[in-house]
Write an enzyme that holds these catalytic residues in place. Structure first.
Site, PDB file in Angstrom:
ATOM      1  N   HIS A 136       0.857  -1.181   0.000  1.00  0.00           N
ATOM      2  CA  HIS A 136       0.000   0.000   0.000  1.00  0.00           C
ATOM      3  C   HIS A 136       0.895   1.234   0.000  1.00  0.00           C
ATOM      4  O   HIS A 136       1.161   1.828   1.057  1.00  0.00           O
ATOM      5  CB  HIS A 136      -0.909  -0.005   1.224  1.00  0.00           C
ATOM      6  CG  HIS A 136      -1.975   1.040   1.199  1.00  0.00           C
ATOM      7  ND1 HIS A 136      -3.240   0.835   1.715  1.00  0.00           N
ATOM      8  CD2 HIS A 136      -1.989   2.305   0.724  1.00  0.00           C
ATOM      9  CE1 HIS A 136      -3.964   1.938   1.564  1.00  0.00           C
ATOM     10  NE2 HIS A 136      -3.212   2.845   0.965  1.00  0.00           N
ATOM     11  N   GLU A 154      -2.558  -1.663  -3.191  1.00  0.00           N
ATOM     12  CA  GLU A 154      -3.667  -0.906  -2.620  1.00  0.00           C
ATOM     13  C   GLU A 154      -3.337   0.584  -2.644  1.00  0.00           C
ATOM     14  O   GLU A 154      -2.176   0.975  -2.555  1.00  0.00           O
ATOM     15  CB  GLU A 154      -3.896  -1.303  -1.159  1.00  0.00           C
ATOM     16  CG  GLU A 154      -4.255  -2.744  -0.926  1.00  0.00           C
ATOM     17  CD  GLU A 154      -4.451  -3.041   0.552  1.00  0.00           C
ATOM     18  OE1 GLU A 154      -5.051  -4.078   0.855  1.00  0.00           O
ATOM     19  OE2 GLU A 154      -3.997  -2.246   1.401  1.00  0.00           O
ATOM     20  N   HIS A 210      -8.005  -5.954   7.338  1.00  0.00           N
ATOM     21  CA  HIS A 210      -7.769  -4.889   8.321  1.00  0.00           C
ATOM     22  C   HIS A 210      -8.056  -5.404   9.728  1.00  0.00           C
ATOM     23  O   HIS A 210      -9.193  -5.675  10.075  1.00  0.00           O
ATOM     24  CB  HIS A 210      -8.587  -3.626   8.043  1.00  0.00           C
ATOM     25  CG  HIS A 210      -7.874  -2.379   8.505  1.00  0.00           C
ATOM     26  ND1 HIS A 210      -7.776  -2.005   9.825  1.00  0.00           N
ATOM     27  CD2 HIS A 210      -7.192  -1.430   7.834  1.00  0.00           C
ATOM     28  CE1 HIS A 210      -7.092  -0.888   9.941  1.00  0.00           C
ATOM     29  NE2 HIS A 210      -6.717  -0.522   8.733  1.00  0.00           N
TER      30      HIS A 210
END
Length: 238
Positions: A43, A70, A190
């Protein structure tokens, strides 16, 4: 079987804390694949405080499973994804200064914008996923963007799991059923960890992939990376 993609952001954070190339992010990704993980997630953020844009280029050359990138689809991120052409791109609506992702997309309000971005990626053969809260309406609206998958934001599940596992997972089960009903694939991620992932996997149908980074790396400090990868795979198969 639900696939495990390991987010290596925290490895990059450790490397950046001292400069140089220790730990070696690319070698760590290779080892994670050898230990059995079925994907690598990164990410990158605009300030490159952990994953750098060059890391995406380097990992593209070495990842042999699946590379998932991401991020918020700002112009620089879009350009990077189109250059690297990962296996999957996950669109996340995080602000540049966000410590970590903290909300999913409103796929009704931002549907047309997301559709335009997704069209760019799909023309290059990149699988797309949209980060959403466990709201069946958001999942159903995501269908109109042309996305291949949604990724359910699981922080609320992780926070409530210790008090009432059934209540914690119920919204995610409903969101998963909505995704299946409209023909969208399902990812999740997450704050999933070794304590809560088995129940989640058992209770949420049609789950294709989970992306786990912070907890997995923290647990690995105590248990060892190879063992932790194996434990996640075991939980995802049971």
């Amino acid at each position: 079987m639900t696939r495990l993609s390991v987010n290596v952001n925290k490895i990059a954070t450790l490397r950046n804390a001292r400069g140089g190339n220790m730990p070696d992010l690319v070698q760590a990704a290779r080892d994670i694949e050898v230990f059995g993980a079925q994907g690598i997630t990164i990410h990158p953020r605009p300030d490159e405080r952990h994953i750098r844009y060059q890391d995406a280029r380097d990992l593209k050359k070495t990842v042999t499973t699946e590379l998932n990138i991401e991020g918020n689809p700002v112009p620089e991120f879009i350009d990077l994804v189109l250059e690297v052409c990962p296996d999957q791109v996950t669109l996340v609506p995080d602000a540049p200064d966000a410590i970590t992702s903290n909300a999913g997309w409103d796929t009704r309000a931002h549907g047309q914008y997301l559709k335009g971005v997704i069209d760019l990626f799909k023309k290059e053969g990149i699988r797309t996923s949209i980060f959403v809260d466990p709201d069946p309406e958001m999942v159903r609206a995501a269908r109109d963007t042309g996305t291949d998958r949604v990724e359910l934001y699981t922080e609320s599940y992780a926070s409530a799991f210790g008090k009432d596992p059934e209540a914690a997972v119920a919204p995610f089960r409903r969101a998963a059923e909505a995704a299946a009903a409209v023909g969208i694939g399902l990812n999740a991620g997450h704050d999933l960890n070794l304590d809560n992932i088995r129940w989640f996997r058992q209770q949420v149908p049609h789950l294709l992939e989970v992306s786990i980074g912070h907890a997995l790396i923290c647990e690995s400090l105590y248990l060892g990376l190879e063992k932790v990868i194996g434990l996640y795979l075991k939980h995802l198969q049971e």
